[in-house]
Motif scaffolding. Structure first.
Motif, short mmCIF file in Angstrom:
data_model
loop_
_atom_site.label_atom_id
_atom_site.label_comp_id
_atom_site.label_asym_id
_atom_site.label_seq_id
_atom_site.Cartn_x
_atom_site.Cartn_y
_atom_site.Cartn_z
N MET A 1 0.52 -0.94 -0.13
CA MET A 1 -0.09 0.20 0.47
C MET A 1 0.81 1.60 -0.51
SD MET A 1 -3.02 1.02 2.43
CE MET A 1 -3.77 2.34 2.41
N SER A 2 0.70 2.50 -0.90
CA SER A 2 1.92 3.29 -0.86
C SER A 2 1.28 4.51 -0.24
CB SER A 2 2.04 3.82 -2.26
OG SER A 2 0.36 4.37 -2.84
N LYS A 3 1.84 5.22 0.05
CA LYS A 3 1.05 6.62 0.97
C LYS A 3 0.31 7.82 0.27
CE LYS A 3 5.36 9.36 1.14
NZ LYS A 3 6.45 9.65 2.66
N GLU A 4 -0.37 8.02 1.47
CA GLU A 4 -1.13 8.81 0.28
C GLU A 4 -1.09 10.43 0.48
OE1 GLU A 4 -5.06 8.49 2.41
OE2 GLU A 4 -5.33 6.14 2.07
N TYR A 5 0.31 11.15 1.35
CA TYR A 5 0.44 12.29 1.75
C TYR A 5 2.19 11.73 1.16
CZ TYR A 5 2.65 10.49 6.18
OH TYR A 5 4.32 9.69 6.35
N MET A 6 2.61 12.81 1.27
CA MET A 6 3.34 13.50 0.66
C MET A 6 4.66 14.69 0.74
SD MET A 6 2.91 13.64 -3.90
CE MET A 6 4.61 13.31 -4.26
N THR A 7 5.76 14.63 1.32
CA THR A 7 6.57 16.02 1.58
C THR A 7 6.67 16.99 0.37
OG1 THR A 7 8.69 15.01 1.25
CG2 THR A 7 7.69 14.20 3.30
N VAL A 8 7.23 18.50 1.17
CA VAL A 8 8.03 18.94 0.35
C VAL A 8 9.14 18.92 -0.70
CG1 VAL A 8 8.76 21.70 -0.19
CG2 VAL A 8 7.25 21.00 1.98
N LYS A 9 9.15 18.36 -0.31
CA LYS A 9 10.51 17.88 -1.57
C LYS A 9 10.29 16.27 -2.13
CE LYS A 9 14.80 16.83 0.16
NZ LYS A 9 15.66 16.25 0.36
N GLU A 10 9.10 15.48 -2.43
CA GLU A 10 8.96 14.37 -2.62
C GLU A 10 7.53 15.53 -3.82
OE1 GLU A 10 8.06 10.14 0.07
OE2 GLU A 10 6.32 12.04 0.06
N VAL A 11 7.20 16.63 -3.50
CA VAL A 11 6.00 17.25 -4.37
C VAL A 11 6.62 17.49 -5.15
CG1 VAL A 11 4.18 18.75 -4.20
CG2 VAL A 11 4.40 17.48 -2.76
N ALA A 12 8.36 18.42 -4.79
CA ALA A 12 9.28 19.14 -5.74
C ALA A 12 9.63 18.18 -7.02
CB ALA A 12 9.52 19.86 -4.87
N VAL A 13 10.00 17.06 -6.12
CA VAL A 13 10.27 16.11 -8.05
C VAL A 13 9.24 15.92 -8.51
CG1 VAL A 13 10.99 13.89 -7.68
CG2 VAL A 13 12.18 15.71 -5.79
N TYR A 14 7.84 15.51 -7.75
CA TYR A 14 6.35 14.77 -8.58
C TYR A 14 6.37 16.39 -9.32
CZ TYR A 14 2.71 13.04 -9.02
OH TYR A 14 0.76 12.78 -9.73
N LEU A 15 6.38 17.68 -9.17
CA LEU A 15 6.04 18.47 -10.08
C LEU A 15 6.77 19.16 -11.20
CD1 LEU A 15 3.51 20.47 -7.58
CD2 LEU A 15 3.59 18.76 -9.47
N ARG A 16 8.15 18.40 -10.60
CA ARG A 16 9.86 19.17 -11.72
C ARG A 16 9.69 20.93 -10.86
NH1 ARG A 16 8.22 15.97 -16.45
NH2 ARG A 16 9.44 13.68 -16.07
N ALA A 17 9.44 21.11 -10.03
CA ALA A 17 9.98 22.28 -9.24
C ALA A 17 10.80 22.18 -8.01
CB ALA A 17 8.27 22.51 -9.04
N ARG A 18 10.85 23.43 -7.37
CA ARG A 18 11.92 23.46 -6.48
C ARG A 18 11.39 23.23 -5.23
NH1 ARG A 18 15.04 29.00 -7.18
NH2 ARG A 18 13.42 29.41 -7.33
N PRO A 19 11.88 23.05 -4.28
CA PRO A 19 11.25 23.21 -2.32
C PRO A 19 10.78 24.09 -2.31
CG PRO A 19 12.75 21.46 -3.07
CD PRO A 19 12.71 22.10 -4.65
N LYS A 20 11.41 25.51 -2.68
CA LYS A 20 11.07 27.18 -2.49
C LYS A 20 9.75 27.67 -2.57
CE LYS A 20 13.23 31.97 -2.43
NZ LYS A 20 13.71 32.17 -2.63
N THR A 21 9.96 26.89 -4.06
CA THR A 21 8.57 27.17 -4.85
C THR A 21 7.00 26.52 -4.55
OG1 THR A 21 9.95 27.56 -7.00
CG2 THR A 21 7.21 26.61 -7.49
N ILE A 22 7.66 25.70 -4.04
CA ILE A 22 6.30 24.22 -3.43
C ILE A 22 5.76 25.39 -1.79
CG2 ILE A 22 5.37 22.48 -2.36
CD1 ILE A 22 6.21 22.77 -5.53
N TYR A 23 6.90 25.59 -1.56
CA TYR A 23 6.36 27.01 0.25
C TYR A 23 5.70 27.59 -0.42
CZ TYR A 23 9.81 23.94 2.92
OH TYR A 23 9.90 22.86 3.31
N SER A 24 6.92 28.51 -1.12
CA SER A 24 5.54 29.83 -1.74
C SER A 24 3.81 29.23 -2.23
CB SER A 24 6.36 30.30 -2.99
OG SER A 24 7.58 30.96 -2.81
N TRP A 25 4.04 28.96 -2.97
CA TRP A 25 2.64 28.15 -3.54
C TRP A 25 1.93 27.26 -2.07
CZ3 TRP A 25 3.47 24.21 -8.37
CH2 TRP A 25 4.44 25.11 -9.18
N ALA A 26 2.43 27.18 -1.24
CA ALA A 26 1.93 26.42 0.35
C ALA A 26 0.91 27.77 0.66
CB ALA A 26 2.49 25.95 0.44
#
Length: 93
Positions: free
Chosen positions: A1-26
């Motif tokens: 079973m895969s986990k349902e949540y992601m960390t900032v770093k995982e989202v950044a990799v998934y969206l091909r963005a920098r973690p700083k961008t993910i923090y800003s968007w959030a």
């Protein structure tokens, strides 16, 4: 079973963005996020919905080329009926 949540770093990799961008968007509310014990978390299903919600139509290169070049070589485009004579090259009258 895969986990349902992601960390900032995982989202950044998934969206091909920098973690700083993910923090800003959030922080701006552009992307759904949850703060749990000081950790920013994202549900993968909500990230997938975020991607779908931000879909744009990208025209094919051939469609764009036809749109841009379509009228360039028609006689009505190059020589509008302005009543002026078409200049002749290489001949002086």
């Amino acid at each position: 079973m895969s986990k349902e949540y992601m960390t900032v770093k995982e989202v950044a990799v998934y969206l091909r963005a920098r973690p700083k961008t993910i923090y800003s968007w959030a922080s701006e509310g552009k992307i759904p996020a949850y703060k749990v014990n000081g950790l920013l978390l994202f549900y993968k299903s909500e990230i997938d919905e975020f991607i779908r919600a931000n879909k744009i139509r990208v025209p094919s290169p051939s469609h764009e080329a036809k749109k841009i070049l379509g009228g360039l070589y028609t006689s009505s485009h190059n020589f509008p009926d302005s009543g002026q004579k078409t200049p002749r090259l290489g001949r002086k009258d």
